[in-house]
Scaffold this motif. Structure first.
Motif, short mmCIF file in Angstrom:
data_model
loop_
_atom_site.label_atom_id
_atom_site.label_comp_id
_atom_site.label_asym_id
_atom_site.label_seq_id
_atom_site.Cartn_x
_atom_site.Cartn_y
_atom_site.Cartn_z
N GLU A 152 -29.44 -50.08 41.91
CA GLU A 152 -30.75 -49.41 42.05
C GLU A 152 -30.61 -47.89 41.94
OE1 GLU A 152 -33.93 -51.14 43.19
OE2 GLU A 152 -32.79 -52.69 42.13
N ALA A 153 -29.39 -47.39 42.19
CA ALA A 153 -29.16 -45.95 42.07
C ALA A 153 -29.54 -45.44 40.69
CB ALA A 153 -27.68 -45.65 42.33
N LEU A 154 -29.40 -46.33 39.68
CA LEU A 154 -29.69 -45.93 38.30
C LEU A 154 -31.14 -45.49 38.11
CD1 LEU A 154 -27.73 -48.86 36.65
CD2 LEU A 154 -27.25 -46.43 36.22
N LYS A 155 -32.02 -45.97 38.98
CA LYS A 155 -33.44 -45.61 38.87
C LYS A 155 -33.67 -44.12 39.09
CE LYS A 155 -35.48 -49.99 40.09
NZ LYS A 155 -35.92 -50.87 41.16
N PHE A 156 -32.72 -43.46 39.78
CA PHE A 156 -32.89 -42.04 40.10
C PHE A 156 -32.27 -41.12 39.04
CE2 PHE A 156 -32.38 -44.15 44.34
CZ PHE A 156 -33.72 -44.07 44.72
N ALA A 157 -31.63 -41.71 38.03
CA ALA A 157 -30.76 -40.90 37.16
C ALA A 157 -31.50 -40.03 36.16
CB ALA A 157 -29.81 -41.83 36.40
N ASP A 158 -31.07 -38.77 36.07
CA ASP A 158 -31.43 -37.93 34.92
C ASP A 158 -30.37 -38.13 33.85
OD1 ASP A 158 -33.71 -36.57 36.11
OD2 ASP A 158 -32.24 -35.63 37.44
N VAL A 159 -29.15 -38.35 34.32
CA VAL A 159 -28.03 -38.61 33.41
C VAL A 159 -27.21 -39.77 34.00
CG1 VAL A 159 -25.91 -37.66 32.40
CG2 VAL A 159 -27.87 -36.16 32.77
N VAL A 160 -26.78 -40.69 33.14
CA VAL A 160 -25.84 -41.73 33.57
C VAL A 160 -24.54 -41.51 32.80
CG1 VAL A 160 -25.36 -44.21 33.75
CG2 VAL A 160 -27.73 -43.39 33.84
N VAL A 161 -23.44 -41.41 33.52
CA VAL A 161 -22.14 -41.28 32.85
C VAL A 161 -21.42 -42.62 33.05
CG1 VAL A 161 -19.95 -40.03 32.79
CG2 VAL A 161 -22.07 -38.81 33.35
N VAL A 162 -21.06 -43.26 31.95
CA VAL A 162 -20.47 -44.60 32.03
C VAL A 162 -18.94 -44.48 31.97
CG1 VAL A 162 -20.39 -46.90 30.99
CG2 VAL A 162 -22.49 -45.54 30.86
N ASP A 163 -18.31 -44.78 33.10
CA ASP A 163 -16.84 -44.71 33.17
C ASP A 163 -16.25 -46.04 33.59
OD1 ASP A 163 -16.31 -42.15 32.28
OD2 ASP A 163 -16.81 -41.26 34.20
N ILE A 164 -16.90 -47.12 33.20
CA ILE A 164 -16.34 -48.44 33.51
C ILE A 164 -15.32 -48.77 32.42
CG2 ILE A 164 -18.45 -49.14 34.67
CD1 ILE A 164 -19.15 -50.81 32.29
N GLN A 165 -14.56 -49.81 32.62
CA GLN A 165 -13.50 -50.11 31.67
C GLN A 165 -13.99 -51.03 30.56
OE1 GLN A 165 -14.09 -51.42 34.53
NE2 GLN A 165 -12.85 -53.18 35.05
N LEU A 216 -24.60 -41.44 28.83
CA LEU A 216 -23.40 -40.93 28.17
C LEU A 216 -22.26 -41.92 28.39
CD1 LEU A 216 -21.40 -38.95 26.95
CD2 LEU A 216 -21.46 -37.63 29.06
N ILE A 217 -21.85 -42.57 27.31
CA ILE A 217 -20.74 -43.52 27.41
C ILE A 217 -19.43 -42.74 27.23
CG2 ILE A 217 -19.64 -45.55 26.37
CD1 ILE A 217 -22.40 -46.52 25.53
N GLU A 218 -18.61 -42.75 28.28
CA GLU A 218 -17.29 -42.10 28.18
C GLU A 218 -16.19 -43.14 27.99
OE1 GLU A 218 -17.39 -37.88 30.28
OE2 GLU A 218 -16.72 -39.47 31.59
N THR A 219 -16.53 -44.38 28.29
CA THR A 219 -15.57 -45.47 28.14
C THR A 219 -14.99 -45.47 26.73
OG1 THR A 219 -16.84 -46.77 29.71
CG2 THR A 219 -15.37 -48.00 28.25
N THR A 220 -13.70 -45.76 26.64
CA THR A 220 -13.08 -45.93 25.32
C THR A 220 -13.54 -47.29 24.80
OG1 THR A 220 -11.18 -44.71 26.09
CG2 THR A 220 -10.90 -45.99 24.06
N VAL A 221 -14.24 -47.28 23.70
CA VAL A 221 -14.82 -48.53 23.21
C VAL A 221 -14.38 -48.82 21.78
CG1 VAL A 221 -16.87 -48.52 24.69
CG2 VAL A 221 -16.91 -47.27 22.51
N ALA A 222 -14.59 -50.05 21.36
CA ALA A 222 -14.33 -50.42 19.97
C ALA A 222 -15.30 -49.61 19.10
CB ALA A 222 -14.57 -51.92 19.79
N PRO A 223 -14.80 -48.90 18.07
CA PRO A 223 -15.69 -48.05 17.28
C PRO A 223 -16.87 -48.83 16.71
CG PRO A 223 -13.40 -47.59 16.73
CD PRO A 223 -13.39 -48.79 17.64
N GLY A 224 -18.06 -48.34 16.96
CA GLY A 224 -19.28 -49.04 16.55
C GLY A 224 -20.08 -49.51 17.76
N THR A 225 -19.44 -49.53 18.94
CA THR A 225 -20.07 -50.09 20.14
C THR A 225 -21.37 -49.35 20.51
OG1 THR A 225 -17.97 -50.86 21.01
CG2 THR A 225 -19.73 -50.55 22.60
N THR A 226 -21.33 -48.02 20.51
CA THR A 226 -22.51 -47.28 20.99
C THR A 226 -23.72 -47.60 20.13
OG1 THR A 226 -21.06 -45.52 21.78
CG2 THR A 226 -23.39 -44.95 21.48
N GLU A 227 -23.55 -47.54 18.80
CA GLU A 227 -24.70 -47.74 17.92
C GLU A 227 -25.04 -49.21 17.69
OE1 GLU A 227 -24.39 -44.42 14.59
OE2 GLU A 227 -22.51 -44.81 15.63
N GLN A 228 -24.01 -50.04 17.58
CA GLN A 228 -24.28 -51.42 17.14
C GLN A 228 -24.33 -52.44 18.27
OE1 GLN A 228 -22.79 -52.68 13.39
NE2 GLN A 228 -21.89 -50.71 12.96
#
Ligand SMILES: NC(=O)c1ccc[n+]([C@@H]2O[C@H](COP(=O)([O-])OP(=O)(O)OC[C@H]3O[C@@H](n4cnc5c(N)ncnc54)[C@H](O)[C@@H]3O)[C@@H](O)[C@H]2O)c1
Length: 547
Positions: free
Chosen positions: A125-138, A177-189
């Motif tokens: 529920e904390a996400l409801k307050f966000a101006d910015v979300v920084v994603v640092d999950i694995q 903002l996704i900071e997680t290292t992801v498979a290239p293409g993840t953010t857009e696709q």
């Protein structure tokens, strides 16, 4: 029945139950109201691991030109039995990650207890307050066999699920903002369509403000500086997302000194991370074969590398220790290889060097077990039932991170060969890869499955008293360049051990004088890439026979 999460110091924290969530939401709501009144932006950092915990501190520490805090950070962490304890720790002002960098502890303490710009929570529920979300999950890469990265896959389900949850909660104008290292293409696709669809279900027509900027954090002596005082690459799915991520990074990172690189598309930022780490994995893997060459032909690879490094064009050549661990290098290339086929739909096999490098790095540690066996054999001692002490559980010097460390493989192989293992590491209190090997890092994902006779390793305790750990051992393995091990005196070691031992140097820790002294003390010495030890041994024997 109540469930508990155990902190590294052994403190038990009860996991939240259904009626705790509403109270927690109200606590956050109150805090956010106060912070908004102070004109601060609300930043939710998802995932309080090695990256997220310190990133949350760096963001919470941000001030304007007048030195006033401009961000309030809610660190959000899943309430799992393995990780929930991080939340109460942070809320006391204690860093959940241990490091040689004293700034980590002071940063978290300062932001929680003095500036009051950081809190941690378990509710989405904390996400409801966000101006910015920084994603640092694995985003893990799951390997199905030892030494074959091609036979694996990106663990997209967990990431997709987290993005889905985010999309259901965040305000439409929030920057994600996704900071997680992801498979290239993840953010857009992958991420963009999930969020877009969720927004549509919520009746939101605007485009998600989604960006990618990967972390280059280096847990260790410069942990905090490696986030705040370091170059960043970023991109966004649309112009507004790009502008928002540039603004955000300019506020929290010293971009005057370390300018941002803004790339056209998120896939380019994602690819930059994967290529950067595949390059590093490759230069490390490259020396594995030369390390064996050195051992078999009387060459000290450590000195050879120092000789090469003086040449400025070659100064990033590095000795690869007992395997290349850490969370990133063993998996990042795999994410790229996987993306080529499973996100972008290509069928051909273009990757040669990247998978080979990862496979070499993933199995290099096994050679340490062979050296230990041979050193003990030279002393007339069988490896079975030998007492062996490993110095260093983490993957790198002066950090407490054991993920995919070469040390784990050394322990597993030597245990399989019948040795009794002991471990010492000043930075690691609990070695979860063993203690919880049936569930960590995931059920049926432990490296345990590649070895036999591993059950007793659940009892493996990380010794903190070096003298006690040394007592009565047959062999000593220097696995990690922790500062505590660099100056150990051979005479003291042999005295504490109670007599001559086999000494295995995996990381160029012993200089020639120490190697000589161990031989004089009737020890046997071997080392990764250290073929010259035989010469020192012969000299000592020669001198002894002349006396
Ligand atoms: N460790 C490093 O040195 C390093 C360096 C650069 C980049 N990275 C990248 O940064 C990312 C994070 O790495 P890390 O080392 O911090 O991992 P980590 O496993 O230490 O931390 C991830 C955290 O996220 C939490 N989490 C998972 N799913 C969640 C969810 N749905 N909601 C809330 N929390 C959730 C986990 O419980 C954990 O605490 C990875 O992509 C990694 O490749 C790591």
């Amino acid at each position: 029945m109540a469930q508990f999460s155990l902190s590294p110091t052994g403190e038990k924290f009860k996991l939240p139950e259904a009626d705790d969530y509403q109270k927690e939401f109200l606590r956050l709501q109150e805090l956010v109201k106060e912070q908004k009144a102070l004109g601060r932006e609300i930043v939710v950092v998802m995932g309080l691991g090695f990256v997220g915990a310190v990133m949350a501190g760096v963001v919470a520490d941000t001030v304007n030109k007048n030195g006033e805090p401009i961000k309030f950070v809610i660190g959000m962490q899943r309430p799992s039995t393995r990780s929930f304890w991080k939340i109460p720790w942070i809320n006391r002002g204690i860093s959940p990650v241990s490091s040689e960098d004293p700034e980590v502890a002071t940063l978290i303490h300062r932001c929680v207890n003095e500036k009051k710009t950081l809190t941690a929570t378990y509710t989405y529920e904390a996400l409801k307050f966000a101006d910015v979300v920084v994603v640092d999950i694995q985003c893990d890469y799951l390997k199905e066999s030892l030494g074959n990265v091609r036979n694996g896959r990106a663990d997209m389900e967990a990431l997709e699920e987290s993005i889905e949850i985010m999309a259901e909660h965040v305000p439409p104008e929030a920057l994600i903002l996704i900071e997680t290292t992801v498979a290239p293409g993840t953010t857009e696709q992958i991420a963009y369509p999930i969020i877009k669809k969720a927004f549509r279900r919520r009746g939101i027509n605007s485009d998600p403000l989604l960006a990618h900027s990967f972390e280059r954090v280096m847990p260790g002596r410069n942990y905090v500086a490696s986030i705040r005082e370091f170059w960043r690459v970023c991109s966004g799915v649309n112009e507004e997302a790009k502008q928002r991520v540039v603004k955000f990074l300019n506020e929290i990172i010293n971009t005057e000194k370390y300018p941002l690189t803004v790339l056209d598309r998120p896939i380019e930022s994602e690819t930059a991370k994967i290529v950067e780490n595949s390059f590093r994995a490759t230069i490390l893997a490259f020396l594995d074969e030369w390390s064996i060459f050195a051992e078999r032909n009387g060459v000290d690879l450590i000195k050879v590398i120092e000789a090469i490094k003086v040449r400025p064009t070659h100064n990033n050549i590095i000795f690869p220790g007992p395997g290349i661990g850490g969370y990133c290098l063993p998996k990042d290339g795999g994410l790229g290889i996987w993306a080529y086929q499973h996100i972008h739909g290509w069928e051909d096999d273009i990757f040669k060097i990247t998978p080979l490098a990862i496979d070499i790095n993933d199995t290099r540690a096994l050679h340490v077990a062979q050296l230990t066996r041979d050193a003990l054999r030279n002393m007339g001692r069988p490896i079975a039932a030998a007492e062996i002490l490993l110095l260093g559980a983490s993957y790198k010097e002066d950090v407490g991170d054991t993920r995919y460390s070469g040390s784990e493989l050394i322990v597993r192989r030597l245990t399989e060969m019948g040795a009794d293992m002991r471990v010492h590491d000043p930075y690691v209190l609990r070695w979860w890869e063993f203690e919880k090997q049936d569930e960590y890092p995931g059920s049926s994902r432990s490296l345990k499955r590649f070895f036999r006779g591993q059950e007793k390793l659940k009892e493996l305790c990380v010794e903190q008293d070096l003298k006690k750990a040394l007592s009565g051992i047959d062999a000593l393995i220097f696995a990690v360049r922790h500062k505590h091990y660099l100056n150990l005196d051979p005479d003291e070691v042999v005295k504490d051990a109670g007599g001559p031992i086999a000494v295995i140097d995996c990381f160029g820790i012993l200089d020639d004088a120490k190697i000589r002294r161990y031989f004089e003390l009737e020890c046997e010495v071997k080392g990764l890439g250290r073929g010259h030890v035989k010469r020192i041994k012969d000299e000592v024997r020669q001198r002894r026979s002349e006396d």
